[in-house]
Design an enzyme around this catalytic site. Structure first.
Site, PDB file in Angstrom:
ATOM      1  N   ASN A  57      60.920  39.637  17.125  1.00 27.98           N
ATOM      2  CA  ASN A  57      59.602  39.960  17.662  1.00 27.98           C
ATOM      3  C   ASN A  57      59.650  41.212  18.535  1.00 27.98           C
ATOM      4  OD1 ASN A  57      58.511  37.688  16.458  1.00 27.98           O
ATOM      5  ND2 ASN A  57      58.455  36.472  18.325  1.00 27.98           N
ATOM      6  N   HIS A 443      42.543  42.165   4.441  1.00 29.92           N
ATOM      7  CA  HIS A 443      43.319  41.082   5.037  1.00 29.92           C
ATOM      8  C   HIS A 443      42.770  39.706   4.652  1.00 29.92           C
ATOM      9  CE1 HIS A 443      44.999  38.798   8.626  1.00 29.92           C
ATOM     10  NE2 HIS A 443      46.064  39.438   8.199  1.00 29.92           N
TER      11      HIS A 443
END
Length: 723
Positions: A57, A443
Site C-alpha cells: 500500500n 469504472h
C-alpha cells in the site's frame, strides 16, 4: 433525535477545521492495516501478510499520490488541498508520517521474527546463520546468482547505471589489496531473481530459513570481488513516479499506453530507501546521480521493501494461516439445475462475494456463450486478472457467432499492460473491443446479455461493486446483482451506448451514472432526508464506501447533521469528513472495518421518513466512492434496489451487519483524526460481533433456496447505541 444546540456555520470555520487532509487520512488507513499485523488472535503468517500489504500500500501511495504532489511542487503549482494546504506543506506532513509508519513496520517485523522462528520459519538478514545453511547459500550464490548479476564500476569511464522502479541494489566501496586503489561498484538485483532464497529442508530439516536476495549479495560480496577489501557497503531501493497522464491529443490510445508503460519504468525518483548504516560516500553518490529533487530519502534499520515478505507468507504452513474458506454456490441457482438465467428469470438475486462464489458470474457468461438463444453480450472490463475465465467466456461467445462487445479500460492503474494483452486476445477471437473515453475511466461494473425468449427479447444484467477479477473476488467483499428488470435492461443499453458511441443517455428510468447525474442523485436524496428531519420525521442515512473526499457531499452531510439527520458512514479508507464535531457534525458517526477480507462494496441507503432499517428505505449499490474522481472523471453506475428480497439482503443483512460489527471496527475522532479500535468481548451476548464471521456461516437472503428455512439466517437487530 435532536438538533445540536449551537449550530456552527461551516463557512465561518477554517478549512482545516472542516476537513481532514486526504493524504494523511490515507496514511491513517494504512496504519490500521498494519495494526492487523499486531493482532495476537491472528495466525502468524496472516499477521505477516498484513505487514506485507501495508508495505505494498505504501509503495503505491508513494509512486502515485506523493509523486503527484512532488510534480506539482516542481511545476510551481499552488493548488490547495481540501484542508487548505499547499503541495509543499502536504509533502512535509507526509514525510513525517511516512517515516513513523516505516519505523512501525520495522518494529512489527522485529516482533514477528522471533515468533515465526519459534514455529520453524526464520527470516534472516545480516545476522548469523547455521553453518550448514551458510555453506548451502554460498554454493547457491555461486550457481544461481553470480551468473545473473553484473557488478558495474562507478567512475567517469562508466555511465551511472539506470535503476528501475522498485529496483533494489547494493553499493560497495572497495580497496584493491595489490596497490591500495579505491573503487566504487554497484550491483543491481535483477527482478527475475526471487526476493527471498529459501534454504531447503534437506539442509536444515523441517525448519524454513529465508534470506533476502540483496543480503546474500552483501554476504558473499567477497566472491564477486576477489583481490579487493570491502571497506563499505549498503543496500538501497528506488521508487519512481508511476502515474500515467493521458494527453488529450493522443491519436492512438493503444500505442500511447504501450509507450507510457515503458516511460513509467523510468519515471522521476520519488523515494530512496537506504540502510541506516549506508556508507556516507555511497549515499552522496546516489543522491547526486539519481537527481533526488523533491524525493524522500529514508534510512531503515531492518528490511527494505517490506512488501517482499509476501513470498514468505506462501510457506506451506496451513497451521499458521486462516482456516481455508470455500465460498458457497447459491442454493437458488442449484435448484434451477445450475441454470443462472432461469434463476434470474424467477427473481432478482444478489451474490455476496467472497462468501458466495464468483463462479456464478463466470457461469452467467459461460452459459451465455453457448446458449443458442443468446444473441448478444456486452461487458465492461476494468480489471480482469492474469488468468481470466471471463475473457475466455467472451472469446468463446464470439467464436460461437454471438455479437460480443467488450469495453476494456486501458487506464486501470497498474493493469494497463494486462488489459492491452486481453484487448488483443479478445479482438483475435472476434470481439468488438472499445476503449471508452480518453478523459474518463470506465469504472462501472456491468454485464448485459440479450436472450431470445417467448417471441421477443429479454435483457439480463449483472451490476457489480467490484471487478471481474478471479483473485480479488476471494478477498474483497463485493456485491453482484443479477436482474431481468426491463427498465434496468433499457438503462444498461443506454449506458453502453454512452461508452461506445458517446451518445449521452436521455430519460434514464432507474440508473444514475457519473459524470452525468450520480452526484446530483445523492445530493437530492440527502436533501430529502433534511426536509423530513426538519418536518419532525426521522431522517436517517447509512452509507458504506471505501473513501469520502468530495467537498459538496461532505458539506451537504454536515447540513443534514445540523438538521437532525442521523448519519452513519462505514468508510474503510480515506475520510475527509470530520464526524461528531459539536455544532457541525454531532449526528455523524464514521467507522472503518479492517479484517480478514477487504471491505469493498458501496451501498447508499436513505430512510425516507422511517428509522433504518426499513422496507420503505431507498437503497442503492454502486461502483462509485464519494470522491471527485468517481463523480467527475469516471463512468460509474448507481443502481437502485427495488426487489424486496434483494432490498432486505443489502440493507438488513449486508449493511446492518457492517454497522453492528465490533470486532474489526475502528471509530474516527472528528477532532483529532485518530481512529480508536472498538474493544468488545468475543460473544454476541457481551456485545461482540464479527460481520465477516457472520457472513461466512450464514447463507444470503436472496441466494438461499426453498430447502433452507428462514431460521437458517439469524435475524440481525439494531441494538441501542450500536452505531
Amino acid at each position: 433525535m435532536s438538533t445540536a444546540p449551537d449550530i456552527l456555520d461551516p463557512e465561518t470555520l477554517a478549512p482545516e477545521e472542516r476537513y481532514f487532509n486526504r493524504e494523511l487520512s490515507w496514511l491513517s488507513f494504512n496504519e490500521r492495516v498494519l495494526a492487523e499485523a499486531n493482532r495476537a488472535s491472528y495466525p502468524l503468517l496472516e499477521r505477516l501478510r498484513f505487514l506485507s500489504i501495508s508495505g505494498s500500500n505504501l509503495d503505491e501511495f508513494m509512486m502515485i499520490r506523493v509523486a503527484g504532489l512532488a510534480g506539482q511542487v516542481r511545476s510551481g503549482v499552488a493548488e490547495m488541498s481540501l484542508d487548505a494546504r499547499t503541495p509543499g506543506q502536504q509533502l512535509a506532513a507526509i514525510s513525517e508520517k511516512v517515516r513513523e509508519l516505516g519505523q512501525l513496520q520495522q518494529r512489527t517485523l522485529d516482533e514477528l521474527r522471533p515468533l515465526l522462528s519459534a514455529q520453524g520459519i526464520h527470516i534472516k538478514g545480516g545476522d548469523p546463520i547455521d553453518p550448514k545453511a551458510e555453506d548451502w547459500l554460498r554454493q547457491y550464490f555461486l550457481d544461481h546468482i553470480m551468473p545473473v548479476i553484473t557488478p558495474q564500476a562507478i567512475d567517469p569511464a562508466h555511465p551511472f547505471p539506470f535503476v528501475a522502479n522498485l529496483g533494489i541494489g547494493a553499493l560497495f566501496n572497495l580497496t584493491r589489496r595489490e596497490d591500495g586503489s579505491q573503487l566504487v561498484e554497484m550491483v543491481l538485483i535483477p527482478s527475475a531473481l526471487p526476493r527471498f532464497v529459501r534454504v531447503p529442508q534437506s539442509v536444515l530439516g523441517e525448519d524454513a530459513t529465508y534470506v533476502a536476495i540483496e543480503r546474500l549479495v552483501v554476504r558473499f560480496a567477497d566472491l564477486l570481488f576477489p583481490g579487493f577489501e570491502i571497506t563499505g557497503d549498503g543496500v538501497f531501493r528506488v521508487l519512481r513516479d508511476s502515474d500515467i497522464e493521458i494527453e488529450e491529443e493522443a491519436e492512438d490510445l493503444v500505442r500511447y499506453f504501450r509507450s507510457a508503460i515503458q516511460r513509467r519504468r523510468r519515471g522521476q525518483v520519488i523515494m530512496l530507501e537506504i540502510d541506516e548504516n549506508f556508507d556516507a560516500e555511497a549515499e552522496e553518490l546516489l543522491r547526486d546521480k539519481l537527481e533526488l529533487e523533491q524525493a524522500f530519502i529514508t534510512k531503515t534499520i531492518g528490511m527494505l521493501g517490506i512488501v517482499g515478505l509476501e513470498e514468505v507468507v506462501k510457506e506451506d504452513r496451513p497451521d499458521l494461516k486462516f482456516t481455508p474458506y470455500s465460498p458457497r454456490y447459491p442454493e437458488r441457482v442449484m435448484e434451477h439445475d445450475g441454470d443462472v438465467f432461469s434463476a434470474i428469470h424467477e427473481k432478482d438475486i444478489v451474490i455476496h462475494h467472497p462468501y458466495e462464489s464468483f463462479e456464478v458470474v463466470v457461469d452467467f457468461l459461460r452459459q451465455a456463450a453457448v446458449d443458442p438463444n443468446v444473441v448478444s453480450i456486452k461487458q465492461a472490463l476494468y480489471r480482469a486478472g492474469q488468468q481470466s475465465p471471463v475473457i475466455n467466456a467472451l472469446c468463446e461467445a464470439a467464436e460461437n457467432g454471438k455479437s460480443v462487445t467488450a469495453v476494456v479500460e486501458l487506464k486501470a492503474r497498474f493493469d494497463e499492460e494486462q488489459n492491452l494483452k486481453w484487448a488483443g486476445e479478445l479482438e483475435r477471437a472476434g470481439v468488438q473491443v472499445i476503449y471508452g473515453f480518453i478523459d474518463w475511466k470506465t469504472h462501472a461494473k456491468i454485464s448485459m446479455v440479450v436472450r431470445q425468449e417467448d417471441g421477443g427479447y429479454r435483457t439480463y444484467c449483472h451490476f457489480g461493486t467490484g471487478n471481474y477479477h478471479p483473485v480479488t473476488t476471494k478477498i474483497y467483499t463485493d456485491l453482484s446483482y443479477f436482474t431481468a428488470d426491463p427498465a434496468l435492461g433499457r438503462d444498461a443499453s443506454k449506458l453502453f451506448n454512452f461508452i461506445t458511441g458517446y451518445v449521452e443517455p436521455q430519460k434514464m428510468e432507474r440508473l444514475a451514472i457519473s459524470p452525468l447525474d450520480l452526484l446530483e442523485t445523492l445530493i437530492e436524496d440527502i436533501e430529502e432526508e433534511i426536509e423530513l428531519a426538519r418536518a419532525g420525521k426521522p431522517g436517517t442515512i447509512w452509507w458504506k464506501m471505501n473513501q469520502i473526499t468530495e467537498k459538496r457531499v461532505i458539506d451537504k452531510l454536515y447540513e443534514a447533521s445540523q438538521a437532525g439527520v442521523q448519519v452513519v458512514l462505514i468508510c474503510r479508507g480515506i475520510c475527509c469528513l470530520r464526524p461528531g464535531v459539536p455544532g457541525l457534525s454531532d449526528n455523524i458517526t464514521v467507522k472503518s472495518i479492517i479484517g480478514r477480507f477487504l471491505e469493498h462494496s458501496r451501498i447508499y441507503a436513505f430512510g425516507k421518513g422511517e428509522p433504518l432499517p426499513s422496507d420503505k428505505a431507498k437503497v442503492y449499490i454502486s461502483s462509485a466512492d464519494v470522491m471527485d474522481r468517481n463523480l467527475y472523471r469516471r463512468v460509474e453506475a448507481l443502481v437502485p434496489i427495488v426487489n424486496a428480497t434483494v432490498h432486505d439482503q443489502v440493507l438488513e443483512q449486508v449493511l446492518l451487519a457492517n454497522l453492528l460489527d465490533t470486532e474489526q471496527s475502528w471509530l474516527l475522532d472528528g477532532e483529532t483524526g485518530d481512529y480508536e479500535r472498538v474493544e468488545t468481548g468475543d460473544g454476541v451476548e457481551d456485545g461482540g460481533f464479527n460481520c465477516h464471521q457472520y457472513f461466512m456461516t450464514n447463507p444470503s437472503l436472496s441466494g438461499r433456496g426453498g430447502a433452507l428455512k428462514d431460521d437458517r439466517v439469524p435475524n440481525l437487530t439494531l441494538r441501542k447505541g450500536a452505531v
